[in-house]
Design a protein around this motif. Sequence first.
Motif, short mmCIF file in Angstrom:
data_model
loop_
_atom_site.label_atom_id
_atom_site.label_comp_id
_atom_site.label_asym_id
_atom_site.label_seq_id
_atom_site.Cartn_x
_atom_site.Cartn_y
_atom_site.Cartn_z
N VAL A 83 0.92 -1.13 0.04
CA VAL A 83 -0.05 -0.01 -0.07
C VAL A 83 1.02 1.13 0.02
O VAL A 83 1.80 1.43 0.84
CB VAL A 83 -0.97 0.03 1.25
CG1 VAL A 83 -1.83 1.30 1.11
CG2 VAL A 83 -1.93 -1.33 1.30
N ALA A 84 0.82 2.20 -1.16
CA ALA A 84 1.53 3.18 -1.16
C ALA A 84 1.06 4.54 -1.17
O ALA A 84 -0.04 4.66 -1.84
CB ALA A 84 2.55 3.02 -2.55
N GLU A 85 1.58 5.48 -0.12
CA GLU A 85 0.75 6.83 -0.32
C GLU A 85 2.03 7.93 -0.80
O GLU A 85 3.25 7.75 -0.38
CB GLU A 85 0.24 7.22 1.05
CG GLU A 85 -1.00 6.58 1.04
CD GLU A 85 -1.58 6.78 2.60
OE1 GLU A 85 -0.84 7.23 3.37
OE2 GLU A 85 -2.59 6.31 2.82
N VAL A 111 -1.27 -1.23 -4.26
CA VAL A 111 -2.63 -0.39 -4.33
C VAL A 111 -1.98 1.08 -3.91
O VAL A 111 -1.37 1.14 -2.42
CB VAL A 111 -3.63 -0.85 -3.11
CG1 VAL A 111 -4.81 0.03 -3.29
CG2 VAL A 111 -3.68 -2.23 -3.43
N HIS A 112 -1.99 1.98 -4.64
CA HIS A 112 -1.53 3.37 -4.64
C HIS A 112 -2.79 4.29 -4.28
O HIS A 112 -3.93 4.03 -4.61
CB HIS A 112 -0.98 3.77 -5.95
CG HIS A 112 0.06 4.82 -5.75
ND1 HIS A 112 -0.06 5.96 -5.47
CD2 HIS A 112 1.46 4.81 -5.73
CE1 HIS A 112 1.02 6.91 -5.28
NE2 HIS A 112 2.07 5.94 -5.43
N CYS A 113 -2.47 5.26 -3.41
CA CYS A 113 -3.12 6.33 -2.96
C CYS A 113 -3.67 7.04 -4.40
O CYS A 113 -3.18 6.97 -5.44
CB CYS A 113 -2.69 7.34 -2.13
SG CYS A 113 -1.21 8.35 -2.78
N GLY A 114 -4.62 7.98 -4.27
CA GLY A 114 -5.11 8.66 -5.41
C GLY A 114 -4.07 9.60 -6.19
O GLY A 114 -4.32 9.97 -7.19
N GLY A 115 -3.08 9.99 -5.29
CA GLY A 115 -2.11 10.78 -5.81
C GLY A 115 -2.09 12.19 -5.89
O GLY A 115 -1.74 13.01 -6.54
N CYS A 116 -2.82 12.46 -5.02
CA CYS A 116 -3.19 14.11 -5.19
C CYS A 116 -2.23 15.07 -4.94
O CYS A 116 -2.21 16.23 -5.27
CB CYS A 116 -4.55 14.71 -4.31
SG CYS A 116 -4.25 14.33 -2.49
N THR A 129 -2.82 -0.91 -9.13
CA THR A 129 -4.24 -0.12 -8.91
C THR A 129 -4.13 1.15 -7.75
O THR A 129 -3.08 1.29 -7.42
CB THR A 129 -5.31 -1.08 -8.59
OG1 THR A 129 -6.61 -0.35 -8.85
CG2 THR A 129 -5.25 -1.65 -7.26
N ASN A 130 -5.41 1.70 -7.87
CA ASN A 130 -5.35 2.75 -6.70
C ASN A 130 -6.37 2.72 -5.80
O ASN A 130 -7.28 1.59 -5.81
CB ASN A 130 -5.35 4.33 -7.18
CG ASN A 130 -6.59 4.66 -7.72
OD1 ASN A 130 -7.58 4.12 -7.83
ND2 ASN A 130 -6.54 5.94 -7.90
N TYR A 131 -6.47 3.34 -4.83
CA TYR A 131 -7.64 3.16 -3.68
C TYR A 131 -8.77 3.06 -4.18
O TYR A 131 -9.82 2.32 -3.90
CB TYR A 131 -7.57 4.29 -2.56
CG TYR A 131 -6.38 4.38 -1.75
CD1 TYR A 131 -5.22 3.35 -1.95
CD2 TYR A 131 -5.88 5.25 -0.60
CE1 TYR A 131 -4.04 3.55 -1.10
CE2 TYR A 131 -5.03 5.31 0.13
CZ TYR A 131 -3.95 4.18 0.15
OH TYR A 131 -2.89 4.27 1.04
N GLY A 132 -9.45 4.09 -4.93
CA GLY A 132 -10.62 4.20 -5.34
C GLY A 132 -10.98 3.09 -6.27
O GLY A 132 -12.20 2.57 -6.44
#
Length: 415
Positions: free
Chosen positions: A301-303, A352-357, A379-382
């Motif tokens: 899980v990556a942020e 699973v990556h964060c949205g990347g804002c 993929t990403n969170y959403g």
Amino acid sequence: MLNTPKSECLTLAIVGRVNAGKSTLLNLIAGQHVAIASPVPGTTTDVVEKTMELRPFGRVVFLDTAGFDDDTALWQERRRATQKAVERADIVIAVTTATTNEPDAALLEFLAQSKKAFFIVATQADRFPASEKFCAAWQRSGVATIAVNACDPNARDAFLEQFKSAIAALRPALSRVEHILDGIVPPNGWVMHVVPIDSQAPKGRLILPQVMTLRNALDADYRNVVVTEMGFADALAGLKSAPDLVVCDSQVVEKVMAVLPEDIACTTYSILMARMKGGLADMVAGAAAIATLRDGDRVLVAEVCSHHAGEEDIGRVKIPKLLKRVTGKALEFDMVAGRDFADDAQRYALIVHCGGCMATAEQIRRRVSHALERGVAITNYGVCIAYAQGVLERALKPFGDMTAWQRSGSATPDF
């Protein structure tokens, strides 16, 4: 300038050999002393970040780096920091000196490894004038070259015109969705924003994707309704006409879609971010890997941002719980946050990556490429949440093209 998130700024990395004149060049561009410049080799030991307004590009972030050929005791750490700065950048400014008529082979190799668009600035034009042969040698490779005496403040205005032209020539290659709702909502359309206010919501404000979406909708003169998930059904029933788009937080998408009529388009902030940053197709395809997870598989899980995690943190708590529940597998989870990413990505069955804002589009693209080059689904969170809850197909309908989803497998995961 102060209100533009860094993730939406053009980011330029300044790279070159030790004492090539990188920091001096940054000072010339900024028109002020922002970086220590000295004849002493290795003066710049870490990345220096400078944000400034650069017409017509708006807010621009410059990253001044240590020389890639630094031979001090900490050269490996400094080179690694330089490489990470380059990964963040949209465009690389390669600083060199015209001491020979042939391009610097080591610089060329470094730039080739970066896989980034770049142009050349020969900074010490007073000592080493750039000959026609020097410029022609770079131009044969399709690379623009600018010569300047970076120590001469009187050269700044003329240099900046050439400098901005070189950036503008490379910007088309960076084209992407500029605004988060581009092409989704018709003129004068209705947008309903479903914004949970719970223990994870930042006190007194909204999270950045919500702010970006609402501001884009206001700028486009859409009509907007903002509600929580608790008031969503009543607000929807009270509207005289149906919204053209409902955007909700990923954590309430299943609840919202259960109430929302099928003919009303709905997606999530995180999926909008993936579309805006340019990684949606790969992240949709990567979500299919959830159905193939096995006991003992590791999931990363990556942020991008760093924050104090709460008891119901989406990346550290909710997504691991969700994936364990829907797959029924004994999965192992690792967490990484900030600018660092997984150098050992091949260890993982899924990222699973964060949205990347808080990331630039280039950072997200680089992370997606890093995973795919190692054969790892990302993929990403959403997208992950919508897939696991069986609503991803509907969440993608606002974007029209379902090709990527159809490639990835069944619309409803068979858990």
